[in-house]
Design a protein around this motif. Structure first.
Motif, short mmCIF file in Angstrom:
data_model
loop_
_atom_site.label_atom_id
_atom_site.label_comp_id
_atom_site.label_asym_id
_atom_site.label_seq_id
_atom_site.Cartn_x
_atom_site.Cartn_y
_atom_site.Cartn_z
N GLU A 1 -2.87 -2.66 -4.57
CA GLU A 1 -2.14 -1.65 -5.33
C GLU A 1 -1.81 -0.50 -4.38
O GLU A 1 -2.60 -0.17 -3.50
CB GLU A 1 -2.99 -1.12 -6.50
CG GLU A 1 -3.18 -2.15 -7.60
CD GLU A 1 -3.89 -1.54 -8.82
OE1 GLU A 1 -3.68 -0.33 -9.08
OE2 GLU A 1 -4.63 -2.27 -9.48
N LEU A 2 -0.64 0.10 -4.59
CA LEU A 2 -0.18 1.14 -3.68
C LEU A 2 -0.30 2.52 -4.31
O LEU A 2 -0.24 2.67 -5.53
CB LEU A 2 1.27 0.90 -3.27
CG LEU A 2 1.59 -0.47 -2.64
CD1 LEU A 2 3.03 -0.51 -2.17
CD2 LEU A 2 0.64 -0.78 -1.49
N GLU A 3 -0.47 3.50 -3.45
CA GLU A 3 -0.49 4.88 -3.93
C GLU A 3 0.87 5.22 -4.53
O GLU A 3 1.89 4.60 -4.22
CB GLU A 3 -0.77 5.82 -2.76
CG GLU A 3 0.37 5.83 -1.73
CD GLU A 3 0.21 6.87 -0.65
OE1 GLU A 3 -0.81 7.58 -0.65
OE2 GLU A 3 1.11 6.97 0.20
N ASP A 4 0.88 6.21 -5.42
CA ASP A 4 2.14 6.67 -5.99
C ASP A 4 2.97 7.36 -4.93
O ASP A 4 2.48 8.21 -4.19
CB ASP A 4 1.89 7.64 -7.14
CG ASP A 4 1.27 6.94 -8.35
OD1 ASP A 4 1.25 5.69 -8.36
OD2 ASP A 4 0.79 7.64 -9.27
N ALA B 1 3.87 3.99 2.94
CA ALA B 1 2.94 4.00 1.81
C ALA B 1 1.53 3.59 2.24
O ALA B 1 1.35 2.80 3.18
CB ALA B 1 3.43 3.05 0.72
N HIS B 2 0.55 4.13 1.53
CA HIS B 2 -0.85 3.78 1.76
C HIS B 2 -1.37 2.90 0.61
O HIS B 2 -0.85 2.94 -0.51
CB HIS B 2 -1.72 5.04 1.85
CG HIS B 2 -1.47 5.84 3.07
ND1 HIS B 2 -0.51 6.83 3.14
CD2 HIS B 2 -2.06 5.80 4.31
CE1 HIS B 2 -0.52 7.37 4.34
NE2 HIS B 2 -1.43 6.77 5.07
N ILE B 3 -2.39 2.14 0.91
CA ILE B 3 -3.07 1.37 -0.13
C ILE B 3 -3.81 2.36 -1.02
O ILE B 3 -4.36 3.35 -0.55
CB ILE B 3 -4.05 0.37 0.51
CG1 ILE B 3 -3.27 -0.61 1.41
CG2 ILE B 3 -4.82 -0.39 -0.55
CD1 ILE B 3 -4.16 -1.43 2.32
N LYS B 4 -3.81 2.08 -2.31
CA LYS B 4 -4.37 3.02 -3.30
C LYS B 4 -5.82 3.36 -2.98
O LYS B 4 -6.62 2.49 -2.63
CB LYS B 4 -4.26 2.42 -4.70
CG LYS B 4 -4.41 3.45 -5.81
CD LYS B 4 -3.96 2.87 -7.14
CE LYS B 4 -3.90 3.94 -8.22
NZ LYS B 4 -3.38 3.41 -9.49
N ASN B 5 -6.13 4.66 -3.05
CA ASN B 5 -7.48 5.20 -2.84
C ASN B 5 -7.99 4.99 -1.41
O ASN B 5 -9.20 4.95 -1.17
CB ASN B 5 -8.48 4.59 -3.84
CG ASN B 5 -8.12 4.87 -5.28
OD1 ASN B 5 -7.62 5.95 -5.60
ND2 ASN B 5 -8.33 3.91 -6.16
N THR B 6 -7.07 4.84 -0.46
CA THR B 6 -7.44 4.74 0.95
C THR B 6 -6.44 5.57 1.76
O THR B 6 -5.43 6.03 1.25
CB THR B 6 -7.42 3.29 1.48
OG1 THR B 6 -6.06 2.87 1.66
CG2 THR B 6 -8.12 2.33 0.54
N ASN B 7 -6.75 5.74 3.05
CA ASN B 7 -5.77 6.37 3.95
C ASN B 7 -5.18 5.34 4.90
O ASN B 7 -4.69 5.66 5.97
CB ASN B 7 -6.43 7.50 4.74
CG ASN B 7 -7.60 7.00 5.58
OD1 ASN B 7 -7.98 5.83 5.51
ND2 ASN B 7 -8.16 7.88 6.40
N LYS B 8 -5.24 4.05 4.48
CA LYS B 8 -4.74 2.97 5.32
C LYS B 8 -3.31 2.60 4.92
O LYS B 8 -3.01 2.46 3.74
CB LYS B 8 -5.65 1.75 5.20
CG LYS B 8 -7.05 1.98 5.74
CD LYS B 8 -7.91 0.73 5.59
CE LYS B 8 -9.32 0.95 6.14
NZ LYS B 8 -10.17 -0.25 5.95
N ARG B 9 -2.49 2.41 5.93
CA ARG B 9 -1.10 2.03 5.70
C ARG B 9 -1.00 0.61 5.17
O ARG B 9 -1.79 -0.26 5.53
CB ARG B 9 -0.30 2.10 7.01
CG ARG B 9 0.08 3.51 7.44
CD ARG B 9 1.39 3.93 6.78
NE ARG B 9 1.82 5.23 7.29
CZ ARG B 9 2.62 5.38 8.33
NH1 ARG B 9 3.06 4.33 8.98
NH2 ARG B 9 3.00 6.58 8.69
N LEU B 10 0.01 0.39 4.33
CA LEU B 10 0.27 -0.97 3.83
C LEU B 10 0.73 -1.88 4.96
O LEU B 10 0.27 -3.01 5.10
CB LEU B 10 1.33 -0.91 2.72
CG LEU B 10 1.95 -2.25 2.31
CD1 LEU B 10 0.90 -3.16 1.67
CD2 LEU B 10 3.13 -2.05 1.39
N THR B 11 1.68 -1.38 5.76
CA THR B 11 2.26 -2.22 6.82
C THR B 11 1.40 -2.17 8.07
O THR B 11 1.10 -1.09 8.59
CB THR B 11 3.69 -1.75 7.16
OG1 THR B 11 3.67 -0.35 7.46
CG2 THR B 11 4.63 -2.00 6.00
#
Length: 440
Positions: free
Chosen positions: A400-403, A352-362
């Motif tokens: 917040e995470l992307e859907d 998953a990516h952080i909402k409105n970014t192309n950065k990974r959560l982990t």
């Protein structure tokens, strides 16, 4: 006399005498009284051996977790009683545990696919470069156009490897080497002793089983294995002490890293009375262990040929669910359509990516705690604050995470891990010490 048991084990009884003519048909008839006893002994030894094999399989291949073994024994006992009473339509009971709370954790090796592809590219480049060097030396002894043509083709393959390795490229290159290069090498070996030695040096660089240069990949896989083993051994050890607090189900998998499932609830145990307090304790314990696993991985970097880092993830699920033992897969899985959402999140959350970014959560060096209800965040903030006071965790991010496909509304806390300089995996805090300190 030779006798076969029901398990098709062959038993041989050999009798001899130091004196001639003492063994005859009369002695043979007397042996008929001994044979049944001998047969019973052989059958018993055979059965004991088969039981030992079954026990070994149970222990190493289809282990049933001790916490839930009572339920399997109960189902087996009921099944055997139905057989003895000659009931009709007999079948084994389904093993289902209702109202259990899941905990999921993952320590994933970051960039493992890129690192593996890089290792493959480097090994292939080495092998192709060695091939060119053999052909160049052969050209000095024999001015054959075929050598130049083969060198040109090898350089083309080298360029393809350098620009980007696609699925099937490695197999295509190895087929080319076996089909077009190695027969020529057999000829080159016959030219003179120097070329014979050079071809042998090329062959010596190849893995004897795989017939490819396997140096960078071997170093990478050795590092992955070392890291996986350290992480798995650590959490297996820590998990045993957590069982003493309250019996719960635990299963762990090795992938590129380690991931594990835990389930806790009253239905899993017949003895101890469940209370939500045990769930909260297990959640705090899990976060503490994640900090320690980060330190295990960080310390292991010193002894690895490849520098590998892990990214840690915890998935919080507040609602109880049901788990069912799948007979075909020999493992537990969530039961019911509503609960499938939890499994979908587990499979997709680490990408998953952080909402409105192309950065990974982990990311390495941080623990991500994924949740959907604000009350879960409030609970974990208390645990994080406590571990911050112990200088184990640092800065917190609220994200917040992307859907994800089929899942929306997920949030996460991401917290920095503060690595300990002299971390010793054998001197970590016990769950009892953790709870005592947290309460105080």
């Amino acid at each position: 006399p030779i006798k076969a048991t029901e398990n098709n084990d062959l038993a041989l009884l050999e009798i001899a005498s130091p004196r001639a003519y003492e063994l005859n048909s009369v002695n043979l008839n007397k042996l008929k009284d001994i044979i049944p006893v001998f047969e019973v002994a052989v059958k018993r030894a055979s059965d004991e051996y088969q039981n030992a094999i079954e026990a070994l399989i149970q222990e190493h291949y289809t282990t049933i977790h001790p916490t839930v073994k009572w339920r399997f024994k109960s189902a087996a006992d009921k099944y055997l009683q139905q057989i003895s009473s000659q009931e009709k339509n007999i079948k084994l009971d389904e093993i289902i545990f209702n109202n259990v709370y899941p905990l999921f954790g993952q320590s994933d090796i970051k960039g493992s696919s890129i690192a593996r592809n890089t290792a493959i590219k480097e090994d292939l480049t080495t092998q192709l470069t060695l091939g060119i060097s053999v052909l160049k030396e052969a050209c000095k002894s024999e001015k054959l156009p075929i050598y130049n043509e083969l060198m040109f083709r090898i350089k083309e393959y080298s360029h393809e490897v350098h620009t980007g390795l696609k699925a099937g490229d490695e197999i295509g290159i190895l087929d080319f080497l076996k089909r077009d290069i190695y027969p020529v090498f057999n000829h080159i070996k016959e030219i003179n002793s120097e070329l014979h030695s050079l071809v042998n040096k090329y062959m010596d660089r190849l893995d004897p089983n795989l017939q490819v240069v396997y140096e960078k990949r071997k170093a990478y896989e050795h590092s992955v294995t070392l890291l996986n083993d350290k992480l798995a051994k650590f959490i297996d050890s820590k998990q045993e002490e957590a069982q003493i607090m309250f019996p719960h189900y635990f299963e762990r998998y090795k992938t590129d890293g380690v991931e594990y499932n835990m389930y806790i609830g009253q239905s899993l145990t017949r003895i101890k009375k469940y209370d939500d307090l045990y769930l909260y304790n297990l959640r705090l314990w899990q976060l503490q262990v994640m900090c320690e696993m980060e330190n295990v991985a960080h310390t292991a970097r010193k002894s690895m040929e490849h520098d590998l880092q892990v990214a840690s993830l915890i998935l919080v699920h507040s609602n109880p669910l049901a788990i069912k033992f799948r007979m075909d897969e020999k493992q537990f899985d969530v039961d019911g359509a509503y609960n499938i959402r939890y499994e979908i999140i587990k499979k997709r959350i680490d990408k998953a990516h952080i909402k409105n970014t192309n950065k990974r959560l982990t990311v390495p060096g941080k623990i991500a705690i994924v949740y959907s209800q604000d009350k879960d965040a409030d609970e974990y903030l208390k645990y994080i604050k406590y571990l911050q006071s112990k200088n184990q965790l640092g800065v917190i991010e609220k994200l917040e995470l992307e859907d994800l496909q089929g899942v929306s509304g997920l949030k996460a806390l991401r917290v920095e891990v503060i690595y300990q300089k002299d971390f010793d995996s054998k001197k970590t805090i016990t769950i009892d010490q953790l709870m005592d300190e947290f309460k105080s």
